[in-house]
Design an enzyme around this catalytic site. Structure first.
Site, PDB file in Angstrom:
ATOM      1  CE  LYS A  28      -2.228   1.161   3.651  1.00  0.00           C
ATOM      2  NZ  LYS A  28      -3.191   1.126   4.780  1.00  0.00           N
ATOM      3  N   GLY A  29       0.254   2.360  -0.423  1.00  0.00           N
ATOM      4  CA  GLY A  29       0.980   3.621  -0.548  1.00  0.00           C
ATOM      5  C   GLY A  29       1.746   3.988   0.709  1.00  0.00           C
ATOM      6  CB  VAL A  54      -8.124   5.124   1.626  1.00  0.00           C
ATOM      7  CG1 VAL A  54      -7.241   4.811   2.831  1.00  0.00           C
ATOM      8  CG2 VAL A  54      -9.211   4.070   1.464  1.00  0.00           C
ATOM      9  CG  ASN A  82       2.082   3.207  -4.494  1.00  0.00           C
ATOM     10  OD1 ASN A  82       1.813   4.224  -3.871  1.00  0.00           O
ATOM     11  ND2 ASN A  82       1.740   3.040  -5.755  1.00  0.00           N
ATOM     12  CB  CYS A 113      -2.927   9.357  -5.203  1.00  0.00           C
ATOM     13  SG  CYS A 113      -4.213   8.783  -4.089  1.00  0.00           S
ATOM     14  N   GLY A 200     -12.379  -0.548 -10.804  1.00  0.00           N
ATOM     15  CA  GLY A 200     -13.270  -1.661 -11.079  1.00  0.00           C
ATOM     16  C   GLY A 200     -13.530  -1.818 -12.564  1.00  0.00           C
TER      17      GLY A 200
END
Length: 285
Positions: A28-29, A54, A82, A113, A200
């Site tokens: 994760k970032g 998030v 990341n 992002c 998605g």
């Protein structure tokens, strides 16, 4: 590989699949300093996809190095971090710290992002700022440098060329599209941040088009992601020019999906009498 933000630090999925069978996973970032992330609610389901805001919640790079890295460094796969930041200096310092970790062969520079208030996408929407942050990180990071591109731009090929000139070894695309959800009964936005990142299957046609465009525009490998839910989806990205694919939102639906896609790609190659996967990369020109 599995995409950042959808697979935690890998260990969360260890009960569901053999991590060593993955081509790699992207944690994760990670930022220089801890981030609390955005206020709740920060996720929303949408038709054929989901929105997230998030906001890169994480405990910072030093926490990762001291507490998480020792727990995952033994895995026999490619672990990629990341990296995100609010300034060029943040990116450089974080990358420099990760450069010292023997079992991290690459970073994925997140300049795209769309759900943080500063930094992030701001660096990925102009050629000059994208090239500047990549060039600065390149000076301190001597392993594989992947740069994650934003789809929220007029011409993604121009950004891809700029980061290639800045020293990127590869580009990954797409990150999420900027989207929004409204609760009609409450007459208010669903997300606390109003807008968030859309992912998605709904984004797949856009991602596929952008991967195809970028693969023809640059001379470095392209990592394709965006709405891959099946082996057929992954194969389409390979045909479009992706050397590697990442599985993201699908992990939330089926934690074993990545290895199912690996098996599906192998079955496809057998049916087509293709000896190795590289033989289908970029066949669609």
């Amino acid at each position: 590989m599995t995409a950042s933000g959808t697979f935690g630090y890998g260990e969360e999925f260890a009960d569901f699949l053999d991590l060593n069978k993955l081509g790699g996973f992207i944690v994760k970032g990670t930022t220089l300093l801890p981030r609390e992330g955005n206020d709740y609610p920060r996720m929303a389901e949408t038709p054929a996809g989901m929105l997230n805001a998030v906001g890169l919640q994480n405990k910072g790079v030093d926490y990762f190095i001291e507490h998480i890295y020792p727990r995952i460094k033994h895995l026999q796969t490619n672990i990629v971090v990341n990296v995100s930041g609010s300034s060029i200096e943040d990116y450089v310092t974080t990358a420099d710290k990760i450069n010292e970790l023997d079992h991290i062969p690459a970073i994925e520079l997140n300049i795209s992002c769309p759900n943080v208030k500063q930094g992030g996408m701001a660096f990925g929407t102009t050629t000059s700022s994208a090239q500047a942050v990549v060039s600065a990180v390149r000076k301190v990071y001597n392993k594989t440098l992947i740069v994650k591109l934003s789809p929220n731009v007029t011409d993604i090929t121009a950004i891809a060329k700029a980061v290639e000139q800045g020293g990127a070894d590869a580009v990954s695309l797409i990150n999420t599209l900027l989207g929004m959800a409204i609760d009609a009964e409450k007459q208010k936005p669903v997300l606390s941040t109003i807008t968030g990142g859309l992912s998605g299957p709904c984004v797949k046609p856009i991602a596929l088009r952008m991967v195809w465009q970028v693969s023809k525009a640059v001379n470095i490998p392209v990592v394709g992601l965006g709405g891959i839910m099946s082996a057929t989806d992954a194969i389409e990205f390979l045909l479009a020019g992706a050397t590697v694919v990442q599985i993201g939102t699908a992990n939330f639906i089926d934690p074993q999906i990545s290895l199912k896609i690996v098996d599906g790609i192998n079955d496809y190659l057998d049916r087509k009498s293709v000896a190795k996967v590289v033989d289908i990369i970029g066949l669609i020109r």
